[in-house]
Write a protein that holds these residues in place. Structure first.
Motif, PDB file in Angstrom:
ATOM      1  N   GLN A 187      63.992 -42.283 -14.201  1.00  0.00           N
ATOM      2  CA  GLN A 187      65.058 -41.311 -13.948  1.00  0.00           C
ATOM      3  C   GLN A 187      64.605 -39.913 -14.385  1.00  0.00           C
ATOM      4  OE1 GLN A 187      67.992 -42.046 -12.385  1.00  0.00           O
ATOM      5  NE2 GLN A 187      68.332 -39.847 -12.326  1.00  0.00           N
ATOM      6  N   ARG A 188      64.113 -39.813 -15.592  1.00  0.00           N
ATOM      7  CA  ARG A 188      63.733 -38.505 -16.147  1.00  0.00           C
ATOM      8  C   ARG A 188      62.515 -37.899 -15.468  1.00  0.00           C
ATOM      9  NH1 ARG A 188      61.795 -38.537 -21.657  1.00  0.00           N
ATOM     10  NH2 ARG A 188      61.102 -36.408 -21.607  1.00  0.00           N
ATOM     11  N   ASN A 189      61.541 -38.738 -15.061  1.00  0.00           N
ATOM     12  CA  ASN A 189      60.304 -38.164 -14.547  1.00  0.00           C
ATOM     13  C   ASN A 189      60.433 -37.630 -13.121  1.00  0.00           C
ATOM     14  OD1 ASN A 189      59.692 -40.212 -12.652  1.00  0.00           O
ATOM     15  ND2 ASN A 189      58.390 -41.312 -14.090  1.00  0.00           N
ATOM     16  N   ASN A 190      61.623 -37.746 -12.538  1.00  0.00           N
ATOM     17  CA  ASN A 190      61.884 -37.139 -11.237  1.00  0.00           C
ATOM     18  C   ASN A 190      63.016 -36.128 -11.284  1.00  0.00           C
ATOM     19  OD1 ASN A 190      60.043 -38.207  -9.193  1.00  0.00           O
ATOM     20  ND2 ASN A 190      60.836 -40.179  -9.891  1.00  0.00           N
ATOM     21  N   ASP A 191      63.467 -35.786 -12.478  1.00  0.00           N
ATOM     22  CA  ASP A 191      64.582 -34.862 -12.643  1.00  0.00           C
ATOM     23  C   ASP A 191      64.064 -33.456 -12.938  1.00  0.00           C
ATOM     24  OD1 ASP A 191      67.097 -33.820 -12.895  1.00  0.00           O
ATOM     25  OD2 ASP A 191      67.457 -34.645 -14.894  1.00  0.00           O
ATOM     26  N   PHE A 192      63.566 -32.790 -11.905  1.00  0.00           N
ATOM     27  CA  PHE A 192      63.074 -31.427 -12.059  1.00  0.00           C
ATOM     28  C   PHE A 192      63.070 -30.743 -10.700  1.00  0.00           C
ATOM     29  CE2 PHE A 192      59.346 -34.006 -11.194  1.00  0.00           C
ATOM     30  CZ  PHE A 192      58.648 -33.268 -10.251  1.00  0.00           C
ATOM     31  N   ALA A 193      62.983 -29.421 -10.749  1.00  0.00           N
ATOM     32  CA  ALA A 193      62.904 -28.610  -9.534  1.00  0.00           C
ATOM     33  C   ALA A 193      61.783 -27.591  -9.730  1.00  0.00           C
ATOM     34  CB  ALA A 193      64.233 -27.913  -9.285  1.00  0.00           C
ATOM     35  N   TYR A 194      61.129 -27.255  -8.654  1.00  0.00           N
ATOM     36  CA  TYR A 194      60.012 -26.309  -8.759  1.00  0.00           C
ATOM     37  C   TYR A 194      60.474 -24.852  -8.814  1.00  0.00           C
ATOM     38  CZ  TYR A 194      56.958 -30.216  -7.551  1.00  0.00           C
ATOM     39  OH  TYR A 194      56.287 -31.405  -7.541  1.00  0.00           O
ATOM     40  N   ALA A 195      61.447 -24.472  -8.005  1.00  0.00           N
ATOM     41  CA  ALA A 195      61.831 -23.062  -7.888  1.00  0.00           C
ATOM     42  C   ALA A 195      62.269 -22.471  -9.229  1.00  0.00           C
ATOM     43  CB  ALA A 195      62.934 -22.884  -6.846  1.00  0.00           C
ATOM     44  N   ASP A 196      63.043 -23.224  -9.981  1.00  0.00           N
ATOM     45  CA  ASP A 196      63.529 -22.725 -11.270  1.00  0.00           C
ATOM     46  C   ASP A 196      62.566 -22.975 -12.419  1.00  0.00           C
ATOM     47  OD1 ASP A 196      65.886 -21.845 -10.111  1.00  0.00           O
ATOM     48  OD2 ASP A 196      66.943 -23.728 -10.521  1.00  0.00           O
TER      49      ASP A 196
END
Length: 170
Positions: A56-65
């Protein structure tokens, strides 16, 4: 199926990294994740196996921000090209369900190429083969100007002829 040339990759990493730690850093920059699966956006300086194991955590990110210029995860890295998340137009039209597994025996560390075929078998589910899979392979993986990079292709899946670059910004 994608055949891997493990000994060639290891030779490349040794040629470009003086220490095992530098070689791991280069491998992570090419892929966009550490070998544990921890994404560079969330673990930019060293591997975090606990993060890698947390699906769950290792896919909870965004590049733009979180990494707009690719300092943590290079703009041309494999994972950033295959799923640019919030940095590409119509990214929701390109989403696929992807899982992979290895085939063939592992090549032991330090062993020379033994001629046995090995690699990754990918399982991909999508609604439109053309709009999703073929688009990501032809445009995101092989567009030299992806994210305005100029002379790069996906370092893992891209078609390479020995004349392409890989930018790792600092």
């Amino acid at each position: 199926r994608m055949q891997e040339h493990v000994s060639r990759v290891r030779d490349f990493l040794r040629a470009h990294g003086e220490t095992p730690e530098q070689q791991e850093w280069i491998a992570a920059k090419l892929m966009g994740r550490w070998r544990s699966g921890a994404p560079l956006v969330l673990a930019p300086n060293e591997d975090d196996p606990n993060l890698g194991a947390d699906l769950q955590r290792n896919n909870d990110f965004a590049y733009a921000d979180m990494d707009p210029y690719g300092y943590a995860c290079p703009l041309g890295s494999h994972v950033r090209r295959m799923n640019p998340r919030d940095t590409a137009v119509n990214v929701n039209h390109r989403k696929m369900i992807r899982r992979g597994g290895t085939y063939g025996p592992l090549l032991p560390d330090g062993a020379p190429d033994d001629g046995i075929e090995r690699g990754i078998a990918a399982f991909i589910g999508c609604a439109s083969l053309v709009r999703q899979f073929e688009f990501t392979m032809n445009v995101w993986a092989n567009d030299r100007n992806f994210h305005e990079l100029g002379n790069e292709r996906d370092p893992i899946f891209g078609n390479h002829d020995g004349t392409l670059d890989m930018t790792i910004p600092k």
